[in-house]
Write an enzyme that holds these catalytic residues in place. Structure first.
Site, PDB file in Angstrom:
ATOM      1  N   GLY A 259      -4.671  12.273   5.462  1.00  0.00           N
ATOM      2  CA  GLY A 259      -4.693  10.899   4.928  1.00  0.00           C
ATOM      3  C   GLY A 259      -3.662  10.731   3.836  1.00  0.00           C
ATOM      4  N   ASN A 260      -3.757   9.660   3.091  1.00  0.00           N
ATOM      5  CA  ASN A 260      -2.867   9.459   1.942  1.00  0.00           C
ATOM      6  C   ASN A 260      -3.594   8.698   0.855  1.00  0.00           C
ATOM      7  OD1 ASN A 260      -2.292   6.505   2.298  1.00  0.00           O
ATOM      8  ND2 ASN A 260      -1.528   7.260   4.254  1.00  0.00           N
TER       9      ASN A 260
END
Ligand code: CTP
Length: 400
Positions: A208-209
């Protein structure tokens, strides 16, 4: 537009306090009801008698009335107001507001206020430029307060610079614009992508980020406030939408976001691609949790995701607009301009991770907009709500 609006006018200890008289007169003339709350220092610059005569309300300064001991409820006052305007706002009061130091009636009222707050700083140029003041102002922006930037000119110290409180007429205009709630996107359909995407590795892990979705959600609220019907395709975030004209489509991966955006864009007048889409995903998603002992050293093979912006750019019709974002760490302008071209966007919003207060997980942003004509507009650091207004203002100038 200000008719019947209940405004708390907070006055603090600045020489610009005399301008509050023009503010009261202007607001009352427009039909607003004005309740003045003044700090002890404010009273050194202007008398409560003048202020109560102009506003037709007793001025509140202390927690208790000295005459009869009655209690002034900052909570009731905070709930009563349609807006709170603090003008002039000194460096000291801004500092207290930013840090919740509730040691006078004005600050307690500010902390209790549920209505939108407008802050018009007034101080000496060096005080205004000091990082402490600037950080406090950024903090207020982050709370969603509207900062009415001071102008440049000769100050009380006779020095010339930025710190003069904005003129009362302009402050009143800003309040009017806020309450007018321009409906310039009525009947328009806008597609917005927001948040991060999660690319599954196994049932418990993902790539993810740090995107919080705040910018995309602020854009959705701003478009809806201006009358648009908004479809918000969002990755996993903990935010909620408040406007009834926002339809939320929840997705997790880039592929899900791609499918939702491709299905929605043909019905839209404009698309704003604010999501931080993962460029790659694991080639294989394990159906069982990957065990440490089975793997030893681990290798994850990644394959590219589809570029949503470029795909929408490829199917964009003449009557549609497409807006993208670029988050860059180096060569911001060059990279953003090349993305604008490659993805067939109408304009691109650049934010540089090198800018303090811009990027992921923060409430502020500093943007530069680049359009197809090569016009470049750089904006100062602002709250994400105000940044959303700037981005949508540009959209309104292009939308037919
Ligand atoms: N974008 C998208 N789909 C992707 C990747 C990006 O829609 N798979 C959109 C983003 O929402 C943004 C714009 O494209 O509006 C630019 O995103 P960015 O990550 O800066 O660019 P990339 O094309 O991924 O290039 P790079 O990561 O190499 O900088």
């Amino acid at each position: 537009m200000l008719k019947g609006k209940k405004i708390i006018l907070g006055i603090t200890g600045s020489i610009a306090a005399y301008k509050a008289t023009y503010l009261i007169c202007g607001l009352v003339k427009k039909g607003a009801e004005v309740q003045v709350v003044i700090t002890p220092a404010g009273k050194e610059f202007i008398t409560p008698v003048t202020l109560s005569a102009l506003s037709s309300h007793p001025v509140i300064s202390e927690f208790f009335s000295n005459r009869d001991g009655s209690w002034h409820s900052h909570v009731d006052l905070g709930l009563w107001a349609d807006a709170m305007l603090i003008a002039p706002a000194t460096a000291a009061s801004i500092g207290k507001m930013a840090n919740g130091i509730a040691d006078n009636m004005l600050i307690t009222t500010y902390l209790s206020c549920k209505a939108p707050v407008f802050v018009a700083p007034a101080m000496d140029l060096d005080m205004f430029a000091h990082p402490a003041t600037q950080q406090n102002i950024d903090r207020l922006r982050g709370f969603g307060n509207h900062i009415i930037e001071p102008g440049e000119g000769e100050l009380a110290s006779h020095l010339v610079g930025k710190g003069r409180m904005e003129e009362p007429d302009r402050i009143i205009e800003i309040l009017e614009e806020f309450f007018t709630g321009s409906q310039d996107l009525q009947n328009k359909k806008i597609l917005i992508t927001a948040g991060p995407t999660y690319e599954k590795i196994d049932p418990v892990r993902f790539i993810g980020n740090y995107s919080s979705g705040k910018m995309g959600f602020a854009l959705a609220e701003e478009c809806a406030r201006r009358g648009a019907e908004v479809t918000l395709v969002t990755g996993p975030v903990s935010l909620t939408v408040t406007h009834p004209q926002i339809r939320r489509i929840q997705v997790e991966s880039a592929e899900e976001m791609y499918k939702a955006a491709m299905a929605e864009y043909p019905q839209a007048d404009a698309g704003i691609l604010c999501a931080a889409v993962a460029d790659y995903r694991p080639e294989q998603v394990c159906t069982e949790k990957i065990k440490r002992e089975k793997t030893g050293e681990m290798q994850l093979r990644l394959i590219p995701n589809r570029d949503i912006a470029a795909s929408l750019g490829a199917i964009k019709r003449e009557d549609q607009l497409l807006v993208g974002f670029a988050l860059e760490t180096t060569d911001g302008l060059t990279n953003a301009a090349s993305k604008l071209e490659k993805k067939n966007l109408d304009y691109i919003v650049l934010n540089s991770l090198q800018d303090l207060g811009a990027g992921f997980q923060v409430d502020t942003n500093r943007i530069t907009i680049i359009d197809r004509k090569g016009e470049i507009t750089a904006y100062p650091l602002k709250g994400k709500k105000e940044v959303a207004q700037d981005i949508i203002h540009k959209l309104v100038t292009l939308v037919s």
